[in-house]
Design an enzyme around this catalytic site. Structure first.
Site, PDB file in Angstrom:
ATOM      1  CB  SER A  35      -1.295  -0.103   1.411  1.00  0.00           C
ATOM      2  OG  SER A  35      -1.201   1.213   1.858  1.00  0.00           O
ATOM      3  CE1 TYR A  45      -4.454  -2.167   4.994  1.00  0.00           C
ATOM      4  CE2 TYR A  45      -3.974   0.134   4.575  1.00  0.00           C
ATOM      5  CZ  TYR A  45      -4.066  -1.360   4.086  1.00  0.00           C
ATOM      6  OH  TYR A  45      -4.039  -1.677   2.655  1.00  0.00           O
TER       7      TYR A  45
HETATM    8  P1  NAD Z   1     -11.170  -6.388  -0.838  1.00  0.00           P
HETATM    9  O1  NAD Z   1     -12.173  -6.159   1.006  1.00  0.00           O
HETATM   10  O2  NAD Z   1     -12.350  -6.399  -1.470  1.00  0.00           O
HETATM   11  O3  NAD Z   1     -10.621  -7.117  -0.357  1.00  0.00           O
HETATM   12  C1  NAD Z   1      -9.706  -8.374  -0.255  1.00  0.00           C
HETATM   13  C2  NAD Z   1      -9.483  -9.562   0.249  1.00  0.00           C
HETATM   14  O4  NAD Z   1      -9.006 -10.140   1.577  1.00  0.00           O
HETATM   15  C3  NAD Z   1     -11.253 -10.431   0.258  1.00  0.00           C
HETATM   16  O5  NAD Z   1     -12.122 -10.825  -0.479  1.00  0.00           O
HETATM   17  C4  NAD Z   1     -11.257 -10.624   1.772  1.00  0.00           C
HETATM   18  O6  NAD Z   1     -12.907 -11.630   2.112  1.00  0.00           O
HETATM   19  C5  NAD Z   1      -9.663 -11.085   1.501  1.00  0.00           C
HETATM   20  N1  NAD Z   1     -10.007 -11.401   3.036  1.00  0.00           N
HETATM   21  C6  NAD Z   1      -9.649 -10.877   4.045  1.00  0.00           C
HETATM   22  N2  NAD Z   1      -9.242 -11.869   5.280  1.00  0.00           N
HETATM   23  C7  NAD Z   1      -8.788 -13.092   4.532  1.00  0.00           C
HETATM   24  C8  NAD Z   1      -8.067 -13.827   5.335  1.00  0.00           C
HETATM   25  N3  NAD Z   1      -8.175 -14.048   6.757  1.00  0.00           N
HETATM   26  N4  NAD Z   1      -8.093 -15.145   4.442  1.00  0.00           N
HETATM   27  C9  NAD Z   1      -8.170 -14.931   2.886  1.00  0.00           C
HETATM   28  N5  NAD Z   1      -8.582 -13.864   3.250  1.00  0.00           N
HETATM   29  C10 NAD Z   1      -9.068 -13.056   3.336  1.00  0.00           C
HETATM   30  O7  NAD Z   1      -9.804  -4.796   0.037  1.00  0.00           O
HETATM   31  P2  NAD Z   1      -9.034  -4.693  -1.841  1.00  0.00           P
HETATM   32  O8  NAD Z   1      -8.981  -2.726  -1.810  1.00  0.00           O
HETATM   33  O9  NAD Z   1      -9.585  -5.279  -2.455  1.00  0.00           O
HETATM   34  O10 NAD Z   1      -7.650  -4.809  -0.846  1.00  0.00           O
HETATM   35  C11 NAD Z   1      -7.045  -5.562  -1.210  1.00  0.00           C
HETATM   36  C12 NAD Z   1      -5.504  -5.073  -0.735  1.00  0.00           C
HETATM   37  O11 NAD Z   1      -5.228  -4.476  -1.807  1.00  0.00           O
HETATM   38  C13 NAD Z   1      -5.534  -5.379   0.404  1.00  0.00           C
HETATM   39  O12 NAD Z   1      -4.243  -6.340   0.849  1.00  0.00           O
HETATM   40  C14 NAD Z   1      -5.646  -3.636   1.009  1.00  0.00           C
HETATM   41  O13 NAD Z   1      -4.448  -4.302   1.441  1.00  0.00           O
HETATM   42  C15 NAD Z   1      -4.598  -3.576  -0.217  1.00  0.00           C
HETATM   43  N6  NAD Z   1      -4.810  -2.572  -1.047  1.00  0.00           N
HETATM   44  C16 NAD Z   1      -5.873  -1.862  -1.228  1.00  0.00           C
HETATM   45  C17 NAD Z   1      -6.456  -0.071  -0.860  1.00  0.00           C
HETATM   46  C18 NAD Z   1      -7.569   0.166  -2.266  1.00  0.00           C
HETATM   47  O14 NAD Z   1      -7.468   1.743  -1.870  1.00  0.00           O
HETATM   48  N7  NAD Z   1      -8.441  -0.010  -1.742  1.00  0.00           N
HETATM   49  C19 NAD Z   1      -4.893   0.364  -1.340  1.00  0.00           C
HETATM   50  C20 NAD Z   1      -3.811  -0.061  -0.391  1.00  0.00           C
HETATM   51  C21 NAD Z   1      -3.706  -1.379  -0.436  1.00  0.00           C
END
Ligand code: NAD
Length: 268
Positions: A153, A166
């Protein structure tokens, strides 16, 4: 039609049933990879991604596993390897937030985020490295023994009040990723991070669901739009393919310029 750069390779995407993970799973599948869609709760959502993958010719399965649990991660890799023969690409994407002011943060809020965001990436990367080393090189498939992509991130760089758990987990991912790149570079395992800014997914709904929230968000993004999961999917295909064969130990920001600190554009 997407360039089929990953034909014959198998990719496991954790948290692949929503948001960025879904975007990455679909992009890898379009590039020709077999895809394992890991999920922890919604089988229906994961199966929908599998059906989409199959609709454009990718071989895909969904596997349930909580990435923070050692036995479940082990069993997921066993099942994936027995289905497809091996794994070539791991996308360590699963992650979550449990936000709280630091002085009010419970140990449970701290621990659960570290367990999923950091320990989950450790457990999956360890299984992947073990499989890569056991399998050996397959030069007709890839110049690398294996590829690991860690979802980090912008908060591996930008401190984030109200999200100490986080931000700490993502800062740690940077060192985990670079240490693995250093430790296994001579074995031709490439390890890199994708570090997104604001991507429109369920995790940050409150930052884009109203016009006012989206407008506030734009003050942080010079490029003036929110990112989409497909933006991240395209980068994942690049990092998984031989096009990026000389890239390892890198964290690539995909953030519309968030890390050039828009707030300083008028002199700071
Ligand atoms: P999201 O909530 O749609 O995706 C997260 C996924 O992780 C979900 O499908 C959830 O079910 C899964 N998950 C959670 N706990 C879990 C576990 N214990 N075992 C297996 N799966 C699990 O959100 P996203 O934005 O798609 O996030 C995906 C990644 O991207 C994360 O690591 C997040 O930190 C990172 N991220 C997202 C953003 C953003 O702006 N959306 C920015 C920076 C980083």
């Amino acid at each position: 039609m997407a360039d089929k750069k990953l034909v014959g390779q198998t990719a496991l995407v954790t948290g692949g049933s929503s948001g960025i993970g879904m975007g990455v799973a679909l992009a890898l599948g379009k590039a020709g990879a077999n895809v394992i869609v890991n999920y922890s709760s919604s089988a229906a959502a994961a199966n929908e991604v599998v059906e989409q993958l199959k609709s454009f010719g990718s071989k895909a399965i969904a596997i349930k596993a909580d990435v923070s649990k050692e036995d479940q991660v082990h069993n997921m890799f066993q099942e994936a390897i027995s289905t497809f023969g091996t794994i070539d690409i791991l996308v360590n994407n699963a992650g979550m937030q449990k936000d709280a002011k630091f002085d009010e943060m419970t140990l449970q809020q701290w621990q659960s985020v570290i367990d999923v965001n950091l320990t989950g990436q450790f457990l999956c990367a360890r299984e992947a490295v073990r499989e890569f080393l056991k399998r050996g090189m397959v030069p007709e498939r890839s110049k690398a023994l294996g590829k690991i992509i860690c979802m980090s991130s912008v908060h591996e760089l930008i401190p984030w009040g109200g999200h100490a758990n986080y931000a700490a987990s993502k800062g740690a991912i940077k060192m985990l990723m670079q240490t693995l790149a250093q430790e296994y570079g001579d074995r031709k395992i490439r390890v890199n991070s994708i570090s997104p800014g604001a991507i429109q997914t369920p995790i940050n709904k409150e930052a884009w669901e109203t016009p006012k929230a989206l407008d506030d968000l734009m003050s942080l993004i010079p490029y003036n739009r929110i990112g989409q999961p497909e933006d991240v999917g395209n980068l994942a295909v690049f990092l998984a393919s031989d096009d990026s064969d000389y890239i390892t130990g890198a964290s690539i920001f995909i953030d519309g310029g968030m890390t050039v600190f828009e707030g300083f554009s008028k002199g700071g």
